[in-house]
Scaffold this motif. Structure first.
Motif, PDB file in Angstrom:
ATOM      1  N   THR A   1       0.866  -1.177   0.000  1.00 29.25           N
ATOM      2  CA  THR A   1       0.000   0.000   0.000  1.00 29.25           C
ATOM      3  C   THR A   1       0.904   1.229   0.000  1.00 29.25           C
ATOM      4  O   THR A   1       2.124   1.100   0.089  1.00 29.25           O
ATOM      5  CB  THR A   1      -0.925   0.059   1.243  1.00 29.25           C
ATOM      6  N   SER A   2       0.306   2.397  -0.039  1.00 25.92           N
ATOM      7  CA  SER A   2       1.121   3.615   0.004  1.00 25.92           C
ATOM      8  C   SER A   2       1.778   3.795   1.375  1.00 25.92           C
ATOM      9  O   SER A   2       2.765   4.508   1.498  1.00 25.92           O
ATOM     10  CB  SER A   2       0.263   4.831  -0.328  1.00 25.92           C
ATOM     11  N   LEU A   3       1.238   3.122   2.398  1.00 25.68           N
ATOM     12  CA  LEU A   3       1.763   3.285   3.755  1.00 25.68           C
ATOM     13  C   LEU A   3       2.724   2.190   4.190  1.00 25.68           C
ATOM     14  O   LEU A   3       3.570   2.408   5.042  1.00 25.68           O
ATOM     15  CB  LEU A   3       0.611   3.354   4.759  1.00 25.68           C
ATOM     16  N   PHE A   4       2.561   0.984   3.644  1.00 23.17           N
ATOM     17  CA  PHE A   4       3.354  -0.143   4.128  1.00 23.17           C
ATOM     18  C   PHE A   4       3.328  -1.287   3.118  1.00 23.17           C
ATOM     19  O   PHE A   4       2.513  -1.308   2.204  1.00 23.17           O
ATOM     20  CB  PHE A   4       2.837  -0.639   5.493  1.00 23.17           C
ATOM     21  N   SER A   5       4.223  -2.247   3.366  1.00 22.10           N
ATOM     22  CA  SER A   5       4.208  -3.548   2.687  1.00 22.10           C
ATOM     23  C   SER A   5       4.237  -4.602   3.779  1.00 22.10           C
ATOM     24  O   SER A   5       4.897  -4.416   4.810  1.00 22.10           O
ATOM     25  CB  SER A   5       5.418  -3.720   1.782  1.00 22.10           C
ATOM     26  N   VAL A   6       3.524  -5.702   3.555  1.00 22.10           N
ATOM     27  CA  VAL A   6       3.474  -6.757   4.565  1.00 22.10           C
ATOM     28  C   VAL A   6       3.427  -8.116   3.870  1.00 22.10           C
ATOM     29  O   VAL A   6       2.842  -8.256   2.793  1.00 22.10           O
ATOM     30  CB  VAL A   6       2.260  -6.566   5.511  1.00 22.10           C
ATOM     31  N   ASN A   7       4.088  -9.094   4.490  1.00 22.17           N
ATOM     32  CA  ASN A   7       4.027 -10.463   4.000  1.00 22.17           C
ATOM     33  C   ASN A   7       2.663 -11.057   4.344  1.00 22.17           C
ATOM     34  O   ASN A   7       2.142 -10.828   5.439  1.00 22.17           O
ATOM     35  CB  ASN A   7       5.142 -11.315   4.618  1.00 22.17           C
ATOM     36  N   VAL A   8       2.113 -11.820   3.414  1.00 21.37           N
ATOM     37  CA  VAL A   8       0.755 -12.339   3.562  1.00 21.37           C
ATOM     38  C   VAL A   8       0.706 -13.787   3.080  1.00 21.37           C
ATOM     39  O   VAL A   8       1.467 -14.184   2.191  1.00 21.37           O
ATOM     40  CB  VAL A   8      -0.238 -11.490   2.724  1.00 21.37           C
ATOM     41  N   ARG A   9      -0.209 -14.562   3.686  1.00 21.33           N
ATOM     42  CA  ARG A   9      -0.568 -15.876   3.155  1.00 21.33           C
ATOM     43  C   ARG A   9      -2.068 -15.863   2.878  1.00 21.33           C
ATOM     44  O   ARG A   9      -2.860 -15.485   3.731  1.00 21.33           O
ATOM     45  CB  ARG A   9      -0.236 -17.005   4.128  1.00 21.33           C
ATOM     46  N   TRP A  10      -2.422 -16.248   1.665  1.00 22.35           N
ATOM     47  CA  TRP A  10      -3.827 -16.394   1.277  1.00 22.35           C
ATOM     48  C   TRP A  10      -4.127 -17.882   1.266  1.00 22.35           C
ATOM     49  O   TRP A  10      -3.345 -18.674   0.722  1.00 22.35           O
ATOM     50  CB  TRP A  10      -4.069 -15.834  -0.118  1.00 22.35           C
ATOM     51  N   GLU A  11      -5.263 -18.271   1.845  1.00 18.32           N
ATOM     52  CA  GLU A  11      -5.702 -19.663   1.826  1.00 18.32           C
ATOM     53  C   GLU A  11      -7.047 -19.714   1.113  1.00 18.32           C
ATOM     54  O   GLU A  11      -8.037 -19.182   1.611  1.00 18.32           O
ATOM     55  CB  GLU A  11      -5.808 -20.223   3.240  1.00 18.32           C
ATOM     56  N   PHE A  12      -7.058 -20.327  -0.055  1.00 22.99           N
ATOM     57  CA  PHE A  12      -8.250 -20.406  -0.900  1.00 22.99           C
ATOM     58  C   PHE A  12      -8.848 -21.802  -0.802  1.00 22.99           C
ATOM     59  O   PHE A  12      -8.130 -22.790  -0.990  1.00 22.99           O
ATOM     60  CB  PHE A  12      -7.880 -20.172  -2.370  1.00 22.99           C
ATOM     61  N   THR A  13     -10.141 -21.872  -0.548  1.00 19.96           N
ATOM     62  CA  THR A  13     -10.870 -23.129  -0.657  1.00 19.96           C
ATOM     63  C   THR A  13     -11.744 -23.023  -1.900  1.00 19.96           C
ATOM     64  O   THR A  13     -12.563 -22.109  -2.007  1.00 19.96           O
ATOM     65  CB  THR A  13     -11.737 -23.386   0.592  1.00 19.96           C
ATOM     66  N   ILE A  14     -11.532 -23.955  -2.847  1.00 24.01           N
ATOM     67  CA  ILE A  14     -12.200 -23.906  -4.146  1.00 24.01           C
ATOM     68  C   ILE A  14     -13.028 -25.175  -4.324  1.00 24.01           C
ATOM     69  O   ILE A  14     -12.554 -26.275  -4.025  1.00 24.01           O
ATOM     70  CB  ILE A  14     -11.164 -23.787  -5.283  1.00 24.01           C
ATOM     71  N   ASN A  15     -14.241 -25.012  -4.845  1.00 26.78           N
ATOM     72  CA  ASN A  15     -15.092 -26.180  -5.094  1.00 26.78           C
ATOM     73  C   ASN A  15     -14.830 -26.755  -6.493  1.00 26.78           C
ATOM     74  O   ASN A  15     -14.032 -26.210  -7.259  1.00 26.78           O
ATOM     75  CB  ASN A  15     -16.576 -25.841  -4.870  1.00 26.78           C
ATOM     76  N   SER A  16     -15.515 -27.843  -6.811  1.00 27.50           N
ATOM     77  CA  SER A  16     -15.283 -28.527  -8.089  1.00 27.50           C
ATOM     78  C   SER A  16     -15.731 -27.695  -9.291  1.00 27.50           C
ATOM     79  O   SER A  16     -15.326 -27.964 -10.417  1.00 27.50           O
ATOM     80  CB  SER A  16     -15.982 -29.886  -8.103  1.00 27.50           C
ATOM     81  N   SER A  17     -16.558 -26.665  -9.063  1.00 27.85           N
ATOM     82  CA  SER A  17     -16.974 -25.747 -10.139  1.00 27.85           C
ATOM     83  C   SER A  17     -15.990 -24.588 -10.303  1.00 27.85           C
ATOM     84  O   SER A  17     -16.254 -23.637 -11.028  1.00 27.85           O
ATOM     85  CB  SER A  17     -18.364 -25.183  -9.849  1.00 27.85           C
ATOM     86  N   GLN A  18     -14.876 -24.654  -9.583  1.00 33.55           N
ATOM     87  CA  GLN A  18     -13.835 -23.621  -9.617  1.00 33.55           C
ATOM     88  C   GLN A  18     -14.322 -22.282  -9.069  1.00 33.55           C
ATOM     89  O   GLN A  18     -13.873 -21.214  -9.492  1.00 33.55           O
ATOM     90  CB  GLN A  18     -13.240 -23.458 -11.027  1.00 33.55           C
ATOM     91  N   GLN A  19     -15.243 -22.339  -8.107  1.00 34.06           N
ATOM     92  CA  GLN A  19     -15.689 -21.133  -7.403  1.00 34.06           C
ATOM     93  C   GLN A  19     -15.038 -21.125  -6.028  1.00 34.06           C
ATOM     94  O   GLN A  19     -14.811 -22.179  -5.416  1.00 34.06           O
ATOM     95  CB  GLN A  19     -17.207 -21.135  -7.229  1.00 34.06           C
ATOM     96  N   LEU A  20     -14.774 -19.919  -5.542  1.00 27.89           N
ATOM     97  CA  LEU A  20     -14.177 -19.786  -4.214  1.00 27.89           C
ATOM     98  C   LEU A  20     -15.251 -20.015  -3.153  1.00 27.89           C
ATOM     99  O   LEU A  20     -16.286 -19.349  -3.153  1.00 27.89           O
ATOM    100  CB  LEU A  20     -13.568 -18.396  -4.049  1.00 27.89           C
TER     101      LEU A  20
END
Length: 134
Positions: A93-112
């Motif tokens: 962002t304009s104020l900071f940078s931060v390390n992140v982990r995203w955890e996605f659960t996806i169904n068989s229709s490829q929807q989140l």
């Protein structure tokens, strides 16, 4: 689907690539449309946001001018034809940078089904973020 040259080591799932591309292009309705009807976004410091409208509204308010920089990920199969994809990277962002982990659960229709966003920062770093944001 959004076209982009975005590459994430270990990840080829188009839904995941679209998630990052649409947010980086501030196409938040498109991001929300990647979720199923009851999809949930678990954002840092927020109550769970359920449904496409709630997710789009949150992103419109909180994700403007953010740049997501996913680096690498892994995926594993879960029960009930679900897939868990974990991606690590940075948010700028304009104020900071931060390390992140995203955890996605996806169904068989490829929807989140769900996206959990976890800040990978020490308590001291989180306090600095809070001070800069206020």
């Amino acid at each position: 689907m959004i076209n982009s040259s975005l590459q994430i080591a270990g990840i080829t799932n188009p839904t995941i690539l679209d998630y990052f591309n649409t947010i980086n292009q501030e196409e938040f309705i498109e991001t929300a449309n990647l979720f199923n009807e009851n999809g949930v976004l678990y954002a840092p410091f927020e109550s769970p946001l359920e449904g496409k409208q709630a997710i789009a509204s949150y992103l419109e308010k909180e994700a403007k001018d953010m740049k997501l920089e996913p680096k690498q990920g892994i995926s594993e199969n879960l029960a009930d034809n679900l897939e868990l994809i974990k991606v690590t990277g940075k948010v700028h962002t304009s104020l900071f940078s931060v390390n992140v982990r995203w955890e996605f659960t996806i169904n068989s229709s490829q929807q989140l089904e769900a996206v959990k966003i976890k800040l990978l920062a020490s308590p001291q770093e989180l306090l600095k973020l809070n001070v800069k944001a206020n």
